[in-house]
Write an enzyme that holds these catalytic residues in place. Structure first.
Site, PDB file in Angstrom:
ATOM      1  N   LYS A   1     -61.539  19.259  45.139  1.00 25.13           N
ATOM      2  CA  LYS A   1     -60.836  19.302  46.422  1.00 25.13           C
ATOM      3  C   LYS A   1     -61.296  20.495  47.269  1.00 25.13           C
ATOM      4  O   LYS A   1     -61.945  21.419  46.761  1.00 25.13           O
ATOM      5  CB  LYS A   1     -59.328  19.312  46.156  1.00 25.13           C
ATOM      6  CG  LYS A   1     -58.843  18.015  45.461  1.00 25.13           C
ATOM      7  CD  LYS A   1     -57.326  17.964  45.359  1.00 25.13           C
ATOM      8  CE  LYS A   1     -56.858  16.654  44.737  1.00 25.13           C
ATOM      9  NZ  LYS A   1     -55.369  16.557  44.694  1.00 25.13           N
TER      10      LYS A   1
ATOM     11  N   TYR B   1     -55.583   7.971  50.131  1.00 28.17           N
ATOM     12  CA  TYR B   1     -54.259   8.237  49.575  1.00 28.17           C
ATOM     13  C   TYR B   1     -53.193   7.282  50.126  1.00 28.17           C
ATOM     14  O   TYR B   1     -52.002   7.606  50.112  1.00 28.17           O
ATOM     15  CB  TYR B   1     -53.861   9.692  49.833  1.00 28.17           C
ATOM     16  CG  TYR B   1     -54.536  10.686  48.900  1.00 28.17           C
ATOM     17  CD1 TYR B   1     -54.199  10.730  47.547  1.00 28.17           C
ATOM     18  CD2 TYR B   1     -55.496  11.580  49.366  1.00 28.17           C
ATOM     19  CE1 TYR B   1     -54.800  11.634  46.682  1.00 28.17           C
ATOM     20  CE2 TYR B   1     -56.099  12.499  48.507  1.00 28.17           C
ATOM     21  CZ  TYR B   1     -55.742  12.519  47.170  1.00 28.17           C
ATOM     22  OH  TYR B   1     -56.330  13.421  46.314  1.00 28.17           O
TER      23      TYR B   1
ATOM     24  N   ARG C   1     -56.590  22.328  36.278  1.00 24.73           N
ATOM     25  CA  ARG C   1     -55.598  22.720  37.288  1.00 24.73           C
ATOM     26  C   ARG C   1     -54.939  24.048  36.931  1.00 24.73           C
ATOM     27  O   ARG C   1     -54.675  24.868  37.810  1.00 24.73           O
ATOM     28  CB  ARG C   1     -54.572  21.595  37.482  1.00 24.73           C
ATOM     29  CG  ARG C   1     -55.146  20.468  38.347  1.00 24.73           C
ATOM     30  CD  ARG C   1     -54.291  19.238  38.325  1.00 24.73           C
ATOM     31  NE  ARG C   1     -54.641  18.311  39.400  1.00 24.73           N
ATOM     32  CZ  ARG C   1     -54.161  17.074  39.474  1.00 24.73           C
ATOM     33  NH1 ARG C   1     -53.321  16.625  38.551  1.00 24.73           N
ATOM     34  NH2 ARG C   1     -54.521  16.276  40.471  1.00 24.73           N
TER      35      ARG C   1
ATOM     36  N   ASN D   1     -54.500  21.509  44.386  1.00 19.94           N
ATOM     37  CA  ASN D   1     -54.567  21.534  42.925  1.00 19.94           C
ATOM     38  C   ASN D   1     -55.961  21.220  42.376  1.00 19.94           C
ATOM     39  O   ASN D   1     -56.109  20.680  41.294  1.00 19.94           O
ATOM     40  CB  ASN D   1     -53.482  20.626  42.325  1.00 19.94           C
ATOM     41  CG  ASN D   1     -53.609  19.185  42.765  1.00 19.94           C
ATOM     42  OD1 ASN D   1     -54.542  18.836  43.476  1.00 19.94           O
ATOM     43  ND2 ASN D   1     -52.686  18.344  42.327  1.00 19.94           N
TER      44      ASN D   1
ATOM     45  N   HIS E   1     -58.924  15.873  41.837  1.00 18.47           N
ATOM     46  CA  HIS E   1     -58.294  14.558  41.730  1.00 18.47           C
ATOM     47  C   HIS E   1     -58.711  13.935  40.401  1.00 18.47           C
ATOM     48  O   HIS E   1     -59.782  14.242  39.879  1.00 18.47           O
ATOM     49  CB  HIS E   1     -58.790  13.666  42.881  1.00 18.47           C
ATOM     50  CG  HIS E   1     -58.380  12.231  42.737  1.00 18.47           C
ATOM     51  ND1 HIS E   1     -57.116  11.789  43.029  1.00 18.47           N
ATOM     52  CD2 HIS E   1     -59.065  11.145  42.279  1.00 18.47           C
ATOM     53  CE1 HIS E   1     -57.041  10.483  42.785  1.00 18.47           C
ATOM     54  NE2 HIS E   1     -58.211  10.072  42.336  1.00 18.47           N
TER      55      HIS E   1
ATOM     56  N   GLU F   1     -61.639   3.666  43.609  1.00 17.54           N
ATOM     57  CA  GLU F   1     -61.921   4.988  44.180  1.00 17.54           C
ATOM     58  C   GLU F   1     -63.414   5.303  44.113  1.00 17.54           C
ATOM     59  O   GLU F   1     -63.974   5.881  45.049  1.00 17.54           O
ATOM     60  CB  GLU F   1     -61.086   6.048  43.460  1.00 17.54           C
ATOM     61  CG  GLU F   1     -59.596   5.898  43.761  1.00 17.54           C
ATOM     62  CD  GLU F   1     -58.686   6.742  42.878  1.00 17.54           C
ATOM     63  OE1 GLU F   1     -57.462   6.673  43.083  1.00 17.54           O
ATOM     64  OE2 GLU F   1     -59.193   7.447  41.971  1.00 17.54           O
TER      65      GLU F   1
HETATM   66  P1  IDP Z   1     -52.144  13.382  40.898  1.00 23.99           P
HETATM   67  O1  IDP Z   1     -53.246  13.937  41.782  1.00 23.99           O
HETATM   68  O2  IDP Z   1     -51.819  14.301  39.747  1.00 23.99           O
HETATM   69  O3  IDP Z   1     -52.389  11.960  40.463  1.00 23.99           O
HETATM   70  P2  IDP Z   1     -50.234  12.302  42.811  1.00 23.99           P
HETATM   71  O4  IDP Z   1     -48.765  12.187  42.571  1.00 23.99           O
HETATM   72  O5  IDP Z   1     -51.058  11.045  42.782  1.00 23.99           O
HETATM   73  O6  IDP Z   1     -50.800  13.394  41.783  1.00 23.99           O
HETATM   74  O7  IDP Z   1     -50.397  13.007  44.220  1.00 23.99           O
HETATM   75  C1  IDP Z   1     -51.655  13.012  44.879  1.00 23.99           C
HETATM   76  C2  IDP Z   1     -51.884  14.413  45.433  1.00 23.99           C
HETATM   77  O8  IDP Z   1     -50.892  14.707  46.425  1.00 23.99           O
HETATM   78  C3  IDP Z   1     -51.732  15.543  44.414  1.00 23.99           C
HETATM   79  O9  IDP Z   1     -52.884  15.750  43.614  1.00 23.99           O
HETATM   80  C4  IDP Z   1     -51.460  16.722  45.307  1.00 23.99           C
HETATM   81  O10 IDP Z   1     -52.649  17.216  45.960  1.00 23.99           O
HETATM   82  C5  IDP Z   1     -50.555  16.090  46.366  1.00 23.99           C
HETATM   83  N1  IDP Z   1     -49.140  16.194  46.002  1.00 23.99           N
HETATM   84  C6  IDP Z   1     -48.473  15.506  45.034  1.00 23.99           C
HETATM   85  N2  IDP Z   1     -47.176  15.841  44.981  1.00 23.99           N
HETATM   86  C7  IDP Z   1     -47.004  16.775  45.945  1.00 23.99           C
HETATM   87  C8  IDP Z   1     -45.853  17.527  46.398  1.00 23.99           C
HETATM   88  O11 IDP Z   1     -44.730  17.393  45.884  1.00 23.99           O
HETATM   89  N3  IDP Z   1     -46.088  18.394  47.438  1.00 23.99           N
HETATM   90  C9  IDP Z   1     -47.300  18.558  48.020  1.00 23.99           C
HETATM   91  N4  IDP Z   1     -48.394  17.879  47.627  1.00 23.99           N
HETATM   92  C10 IDP Z   1     -48.250  16.997  46.604  1.00 23.99           C
HETATM   93 MG    MG Z   2     -52.544  10.264  41.611  1.00 23.49          MG
END
Ligand code: IDP
Ligand code: MG
Length: 138
Positions: A10, A50, A103, A113, A116, A127
């Protein structure tokens, strides 16, 4: 069970010069790079990627963040790729990620974070094809 997954390094991790260290951890964990490119997503294209999160409160901020600088898109291959890669990267929220995970080591926040990781075989294929054509996969 498919043997491929998809990742992005990222924007903040690329900008801070952590992509080499992250790729090293990925290769040391036994993943083979099938395809890789550095590219800049527009906010609209980040939104497409997304789209599944479009009703979530963080969606707009996520699209802005993911288009704030170049990312590195990578297709990876390994047995049990999707699950093993999710384990290697750790929890979405780095404060909950296990020690030694990517992470835990590199993420700044739940949003920024570092990486992905696809959450299913179907999404890994979708993807990967969002960024690469079949002739770019080796
Ligand atoms: P993942 O990347 O661990 O699969 P997802 O729930 O699919 O997590 O969320 C996609 C991305 O959205 C996350 O990697 C993160 O960058 C962002 N994200 C997820 N939850 C939050 C939140 O509560 N606040 C802000 N950003 C979030
Ligand atoms: Mg995800």
């Amino acid at each position: 069970m498919s043997n491929k997954t998809f990742t992005m390094i990222k924007p903040e991790a690329v900008a801070e010069g952590n992509s080499g260290a992250i790729i090293k951890l990925i290769e040391e964990a036994g993943f083979r790079i099938v395809a890789m490119k550095k590219t800049l997503l527009s906010a609209a294209r980040a939104g497409q990627f997304y789209a599944v999160h479009k009703e979530r409160p963080f969606y707009e901020s996520l699209c802005k963040y993911m288009s704030s600088g170049p990312i590195i898109a990578i297709i990876l291959e390994k047995g049990n790729a999707v699950a093993d890669f999710r384990k290697l990267i750790g929890a979405t929220d780095p404060s909950k990620a296990e020690d030694g995970t990517i992470r835990k080591l590199f993420a700044k926040s739940i949003e920024q974070n570092a990486v992905h990781g696809s959450d299913s075989d179907d999404n890994a294929a979708l993807e990967g094809s969002f960024f690469f054509s079949q002739t770019e996969m080796y």
